[in-house]
Design a protein around this motif. Sequence first.
Motif, PDB file in Angstrom:
ATOM      1  N   VAL A 103       0.821  -1.208   0.000  1.00  0.00           N
ATOM      2  CA  VAL A 103       0.000   0.000   0.000  1.00  0.00           C
ATOM      3  C   VAL A 103       0.855   1.259   0.000  1.00  0.00           C
ATOM      4  O   VAL A 103       0.484   2.276  -0.602  1.00  0.00           O
ATOM      5  CB  VAL A 103      -0.981  -0.001   1.198  1.00  0.00           C
ATOM      6  N   HIS A 104       2.009   1.221   0.639  1.00  0.00           N
ATOM      7  CA  HIS A 104       2.874   2.399   0.693  1.00  0.00           C
ATOM      8  C   HIS A 104       3.520   2.654  -0.662  1.00  0.00           C
ATOM      9  O   HIS A 104       3.683   3.816  -1.080  1.00  0.00           O
ATOM     10  CB  HIS A 104       3.938   2.219   1.770  1.00  0.00           C
ATOM     11  N   LEU A 105       3.868   1.602  -1.364  1.00  0.00           N
ATOM     12  CA  LEU A 105       4.405   1.754  -2.710  1.00  0.00           C
ATOM     13  C   LEU A 105       3.349   2.324  -3.646  1.00  0.00           C
ATOM     14  O   LEU A 105       3.620   3.232  -4.438  1.00  0.00           O
ATOM     15  CB  LEU A 105       4.903   0.410  -3.222  1.00  0.00           C
ATOM     16  N   LEU A 106       2.131   1.829  -3.541  1.00  0.00           N
ATOM     17  CA  LEU A 106       1.037   2.340  -4.376  1.00  0.00           C
ATOM     18  C   LEU A 106       0.767   3.807  -4.090  1.00  0.00           C
ATOM     19  O   LEU A 106       0.529   4.603  -5.007  1.00  0.00           O
ATOM     20  CB  LEU A 106      -0.226   1.512  -4.137  1.00  0.00           C
ATOM     21  N   GLN A 107       0.795   4.181  -2.813  1.00  0.00           N
ATOM     22  CA  GLN A 107       0.559   5.576  -2.450  1.00  0.00           C
ATOM     23  C   GLN A 107       1.604   6.484  -3.088  1.00  0.00           C
ATOM     24  O   GLN A 107       1.267   7.552  -3.621  1.00  0.00           O
ATOM     25  CB  GLN A 107       0.597   5.730  -0.926  1.00  0.00           C
ATOM     26  N   ALA A 108       2.863   6.074  -3.049  1.00  0.00           N
ATOM     27  CA  ALA A 108       3.927   6.879  -3.642  1.00  0.00           C
ATOM     28  C   ALA A 108       3.754   6.984  -5.152  1.00  0.00           C
ATOM     29  O   ALA A 108       3.916   8.067  -5.735  1.00  0.00           O
ATOM     30  CB  ALA A 108       5.283   6.278  -3.295  1.00  0.00           C
ATOM     31  N   ALA A 109       3.436   5.875  -5.786  1.00  0.00           N
ATOM     32  CA  ALA A 109       3.246   5.884  -7.236  1.00  0.00           C
ATOM     33  C   ALA A 109       2.104   6.817  -7.636  1.00  0.00           C
ATOM     34  O   ALA A 109       2.213   7.573  -8.613  1.00  0.00           O
ATOM     35  CB  ALA A 109       2.967   4.467  -7.727  1.00  0.00           C
ATOM     36  N   ARG A 110       1.030   6.780  -6.871  1.00  0.00           N
ATOM     37  CA  ARG A 110      -0.125   7.637  -7.175  1.00  0.00           C
ATOM     38  C   ARG A 110       0.151   9.104  -6.886  1.00  0.00           C
ATOM     39  O   ARG A 110      -0.574   9.985  -7.365  1.00  0.00           O
ATOM     40  CB  ARG A 110      -1.338   7.157  -6.378  1.00  0.00           C
ATOM     41  N   SER A 111       1.208   9.360  -6.119  1.00  0.00           N
ATOM     42  CA  SER A 111       1.574  10.736  -5.785  1.00  0.00           C
ATOM     43  C   SER A 111       2.591  11.310  -6.757  1.00  0.00           C
ATOM     44  O   SER A 111       3.077  12.425  -6.548  1.00  0.00           O
ATOM     45  CB  SER A 111       2.134  10.790  -4.357  1.00  0.00           C
ATOM     46  N   GLY A 112       2.925  10.575  -7.804  1.00  0.00           N
ATOM     47  CA  GLY A 112       3.793  11.096  -8.853  1.00  0.00           C
ATOM     48  C   GLY A 112       5.213  10.579  -8.854  1.00  0.00           C
ATOM     49  O   GLY A 112       6.038  11.049  -9.652  1.00  0.00           O
ATOM     50  N   MET A 113       5.523   9.609  -8.000  1.00  0.00           N
ATOM     51  CA  MET A 113       6.875   9.066  -7.973  1.00  0.00           C
ATOM     52  C   MET A 113       7.217   8.426  -9.315  1.00  0.00           C
ATOM     53  O   MET A 113       6.376   7.773  -9.927  1.00  0.00           O
ATOM     54  CB  MET A 113       7.004   8.041  -6.841  1.00  0.00           C
ATOM     55  N   ASP A 114       8.471   8.612  -9.756  1.00  0.00           N
ATOM     56  CA  ASP A 114       8.896   8.124 -11.063  1.00  0.00           C
ATOM     57  C   ASP A 114       9.625   6.782 -11.004  1.00  0.00           C
ATOM     58  O   ASP A 114       9.532   5.981 -11.934  1.00  0.00           O
ATOM     59  CB  ASP A 114       9.833   9.143 -11.718  1.00  0.00           C
ATOM     60  N   PHE A 115      10.395   6.550  -9.935  1.00  0.00           N
ATOM     61  CA  PHE A 115      11.154   5.303  -9.834  1.00  0.00           C
ATOM     62  C   PHE A 115      11.185   4.837  -8.385  1.00  0.00           C
ATOM     63  O   PHE A 115      10.953   5.613  -7.454  1.00  0.00           O
ATOM     64  CB  PHE A 115      12.572   5.458 -10.387  1.00  0.00           C
TER      65      PHE A 115
END
Length: 345
Positions: A103-115
């Motif tokens: 869930v923490h990885l998904l949250q970061a990805a949805r917040s615009g993280m690139d890598f």
Amino acid sequence: MYGSQESAAGAATDAEILDCTLRDGSYSVDFKFTEATIRAVLSGLQDAGIGLIELGHGLGLNAGRALSQPSLVSDERCFTLASETLDRAAWGMFCIPGVAQPVHLLQAARSGMDFVRIGVDITDVSPAAAFVELARESGLKTFVNLMKTNVLPTDGVVEAVRRCAGFGAEGVYLVDSAGGYLPAAISAVFEAVAGAVPVSLGFHGHDNLGLANANALAAATAGARFVDGTLDGIGRGPGNTATELLAAIFSRRRVTNRYDYRALARLSQDEMRPLARRHEDRVYQVVGGLTETHSSFFPLLTRCAEAACVDVFELMAAVAEIDRVHPSEELVKEIAAGLPALALV
């Protein structure tokens, strides 16, 4: 260009610096980077040509909540600062399975993280599989960082990299977690892995023996596509490869001229040098590098050495001969009991 007389023979042609000042460097300031420092470093790195920037807690996503070492600036706030500040460089965070949940990885990805860089001990890469799959599905450029790479022989490193490539990782980092590699050994392991596994390789080095920059150059020359650095070499324990120095070395060796090393040096001077840093015992760091002992084991070794009244550095060396990956307290106590006691004065 300064140093243009230097031969380019044998130099890499496309090595890229990934700066992790705002992640690995957080250890040195007790995870207390301010928002102002984060913004200034993000902006300065981007302006100097750095295209990959990592930030957040030293131990990655969710570490501030899962562990007893919270950051001054939360993960969520880091997402916002990076997204607001960067418009040319890509930003990412570290992710250790178990410290972070999907869930923490998904949250970061949805917040615009690139890598994302997924960190696992090289002796057990299996926890990376599910996170690599999720990261790829989320559109992230996905790396696996093989922590404690030094504990395996070359054939074991090759096999670990092959497995991570099989999971779908786009890049795999070899990590000199204890800062004990010598440049010739770095060249040999990168040449072997690059010749065996068709995946982009990266290098993350620590500076216990003062060789982080030399090792980074050796890695780049031997096939590393990505090389980590931090401003002023700030980082866990003795620190890391210094971004501004590596950029200058790359320029002299004609590896790449994409980075403004003078701007990076000014950024290092203005933003990193004034910061109060945690004290690090130099003897521990040097002996740790020589014995290839990760700094996370220093408290255990110290406690057991004091209880048994033995020399902590002799204990460190003896334990390293048996288990440099996850020495148990029972093992350390057993080894300490067999060492000569210090003379009382």
